[in-house]
Motif scaffolding. Sequence first.
Motif, mmCIF file in Angstrom:
data_model
loop_
_atom_site.group_PDB
_atom_site.id
_atom_site.type_symbol
_atom_site.label_atom_id
_atom_site.label_comp_id
_atom_site.label_asym_id
_atom_site.label_seq_id
_atom_site.Cartn_x
_atom_site.Cartn_y
_atom_site.Cartn_z
ATOM 1 N N MET A 1 31.528 26.917 44.113
ATOM 2 C CA MET A 1 31.606 28.750 44.427
ATOM 3 C C MET A 1 31.590 28.901 45.791
ATOM 4 N N THR A 2 32.177 29.472 46.507
ATOM 5 C CA THR A 2 32.923 29.787 48.276
ATOM 6 C C THR A 2 32.565 30.822 48.437
ATOM 7 N N LEU A 3 32.991 31.441 49.961
ATOM 8 C CA LEU A 3 33.296 32.380 50.195
ATOM 9 C C LEU A 3 33.863 32.510 50.933
ATOM 10 N N ALA A 4 35.119 31.829 51.094
ATOM 11 C CA ALA A 4 35.952 31.297 51.829
ATOM 12 C C ALA A 4 36.908 32.803 51.968
ATOM 13 N N ARG A 5 37.012 33.474 50.616
ATOM 14 C CA ARG A 5 38.123 34.392 50.292
ATOM 15 C C ARG A 5 37.388 35.712 49.994
ATOM 16 N N ASP A 6 37.933 37.229 50.926
ATOM 17 C CA ASP A 6 36.968 38.317 50.106
ATOM 18 C C ASP A 6 35.813 38.078 49.930
ATOM 19 N N PRO A 7 35.047 38.353 51.206
ATOM 20 C CA PRO A 7 33.409 37.775 51.126
ATOM 21 C C PRO A 7 32.501 38.497 50.527
ATOM 22 N N LEU A 8 33.182 40.347 51.227
ATOM 23 C CA LEU A 8 32.186 41.037 50.375
ATOM 24 C C LEU A 8 32.430 41.073 49.163
ATOM 25 N N LEU A 9 33.408 41.343 48.555
ATOM 26 C CA LEU A 9 33.438 40.831 46.937
ATOM 27 C C LEU A 9 33.358 39.581 45.994
ATOM 28 N N THR A 10 33.734 39.482 46.766
ATOM 29 C CA THR A 10 32.910 37.717 46.671
ATOM 30 C C THR A 10 31.485 37.300 45.648
ATOM 31 N N ALA A 11 30.997 38.187 46.769
ATOM 32 C CA ALA A 11 29.083 38.030 47.963
ATOM 33 C C ALA A 11 28.757 39.224 45.638
ATOM 34 N N ILE A 12 29.118 39.743 46.005
ATOM 35 C CA ILE A 12 28.911 41.149 44.941
ATOM 36 C C ILE A 12 29.361 40.833 43.091
ATOM 37 N N LEU A 13 30.122 40.044 43.061
ATOM 38 C CA LEU A 13 30.565 39.359 41.798
ATOM 39 C C LEU A 13 29.744 38.185 41.820
ATOM 40 N N VAL A 14 29.547 37.638 42.847
ATOM 41 C CA VAL A 14 28.510 36.198 42.662
ATOM 42 C C VAL A 14 27.274 36.505 42.271
ATOM 43 N N GLU A 15 26.631 37.692 42.586
ATOM 44 C CA GLU A 15 25.359 38.349 42.210
ATOM 45 C C GLU A 15 24.955 39.558 41.241
ATOM 46 N N GLY A 16 26.138 39.997 41.247
ATOM 47 C CA GLY A 16 26.575 40.695 39.833
ATOM 48 C C GLY A 16 26.944 39.851 38.513
ATOM 49 N N ALA A 17 27.443 38.479 38.655
ATOM 50 C CA ALA A 17 27.920 37.625 37.443
ATOM 51 C C ALA A 17 26.108 37.532 37.102
ATOM 52 N N ALA A 18 25.130 36.461 38.229
ATOM 53 C CA ALA A 18 23.601 35.851 38.251
ATOM 54 C C ALA A 18 23.040 36.953 37.318
ATOM 55 N N ASP A 19 23.159 38.563 37.922
ATOM 56 C CA ASP A 19 22.027 39.437 36.682
ATOM 57 C C ASP A 19 22.804 39.680 35.308
ATOM 58 N N ILE B 1 31.137 45.327 37.387
ATOM 59 C CA ILE B 1 32.415 45.139 37.331
ATOM 60 C C ILE B 1 32.338 43.881 36.093
ATOM 61 N N TRP B 2 31.401 42.843 35.867
ATOM 62 C CA TRP B 2 31.173 42.058 34.950
ATOM 63 C C TRP B 2 31.231 42.511 32.998
ATOM 64 N N GLN B 3 30.763 43.896 33.147
ATOM 65 C CA GLN B 3 30.233 43.989 32.194
ATOM 66 C C GLN B 3 31.344 44.819 31.662
ATOM 67 N N ARG B 4 32.567 45.284 32.219
ATOM 68 C CA ARG B 4 33.761 45.580 31.399
ATOM 69 C C ARG B 4 34.795 44.285 31.461
ATOM 70 N N TYR B 5 34.581 43.390 32.669
ATOM 71 C CA TYR B 5 35.164 42.201 32.190
ATOM 72 C C TYR B 5 34.996 41.484 30.913
ATOM 73 N N TYR B 6 34.055 41.014 30.609
ATOM 74 C CA TYR B 6 33.179 41.097 29.352
ATOM 75 C C TYR B 6 33.644 41.452 28.238
#
Length: 326
Positions: A186-204, A286-291
């Motif tokens: 995992m990296t935050l190199a691109r789209d840092p806010l979006l990636t951070a939201i997805l990283v934490e959302g995935a964990a939740d 976001i992940w709920q809808r993706y899943y």
Amino acid sequence: MLRPLILALALLPAAAATNRPPPADPLTVTLHTEDADRFATLFAKTKGKPTAAQLKRDYLDKGSFGIGVFTPGRIVDADNLARAIAANPARYTQAIKTCLPAAKTATADLRAIYLGLHGALPDVKLPQVYIVFGANTSGGTAKPGAQVLGLEVLCRMSPTPEKLRQTLRHFFAHETVHSFQQDAGMTLARDPLLTAILVEGAADFIAQLVTGEEPDAVRAAWATPREAELWRQMQADIALTRKLTDKDDPEEGSLEAKAYARWIGNYSTPPAGWPPELGYWMGLRIWQRYYAATPDKHAALRAMLAVRDPRAILAAGTYKRRGGSL
């Protein structure tokens, strides 16, 4: 600001990675409380006033892999830890008296959650779990091979055995997913806010999947009827922060810093009228809808560990009000 989350997702130093413990077996895993026990002994011996020299010799220098993970950016060093204890000895007293014994009864919960994680993601390596005392700055972090929980902070968040059990269950699942994400590169190199939201959302999301519990019921109750307006604000903030990279530290007070801090890293300082860390909930949605839209559920879970294409994930998990999308 970006820095706290980037530190949380940084790779281990080479020396620590070399000493990585073996993966945990979900059938036999137990909490490592040796560091916490050693701290409690020193705290009692010094009547709640350990010196920096004593903390270094009897606690940090004898520390486990978990202490090695927790020290950079959290404990920092023995001097910092001694100052934190002196500033609030009652907090450590309460954690030792109430929360350490309660934490030691959490093995059954840990094993049940690890069995769920292993069933959902059978190829990933489960980290060992360490209970430690830190400098009153962090409730937990994860690195490849380890999940480390700061008991004095968790005890402040959840001061009774019943509340601590619920908190530990969430951390066992949520922080373990972060360990998986780092193993996946995992990296935050691109789209840092979006990636951070997805990283934490995935964990939740995965934590909710294996525990059957809403990660933060109060936050969810506040956010659900406001999702349309929150989605619009989030899209605007993602666009504003898109030019940043993981090496950027936006100027304090700048529009970019405010946009990032609106969603992530604001546990103690949420926007007025908002619950803290709302980016976690937005990522979860976001992940709920993706899943739901992905036929291969195992592939969807694997995508949560790598987040290779955050914009594609966002598009697939777009919020849609009745009658059409925003």
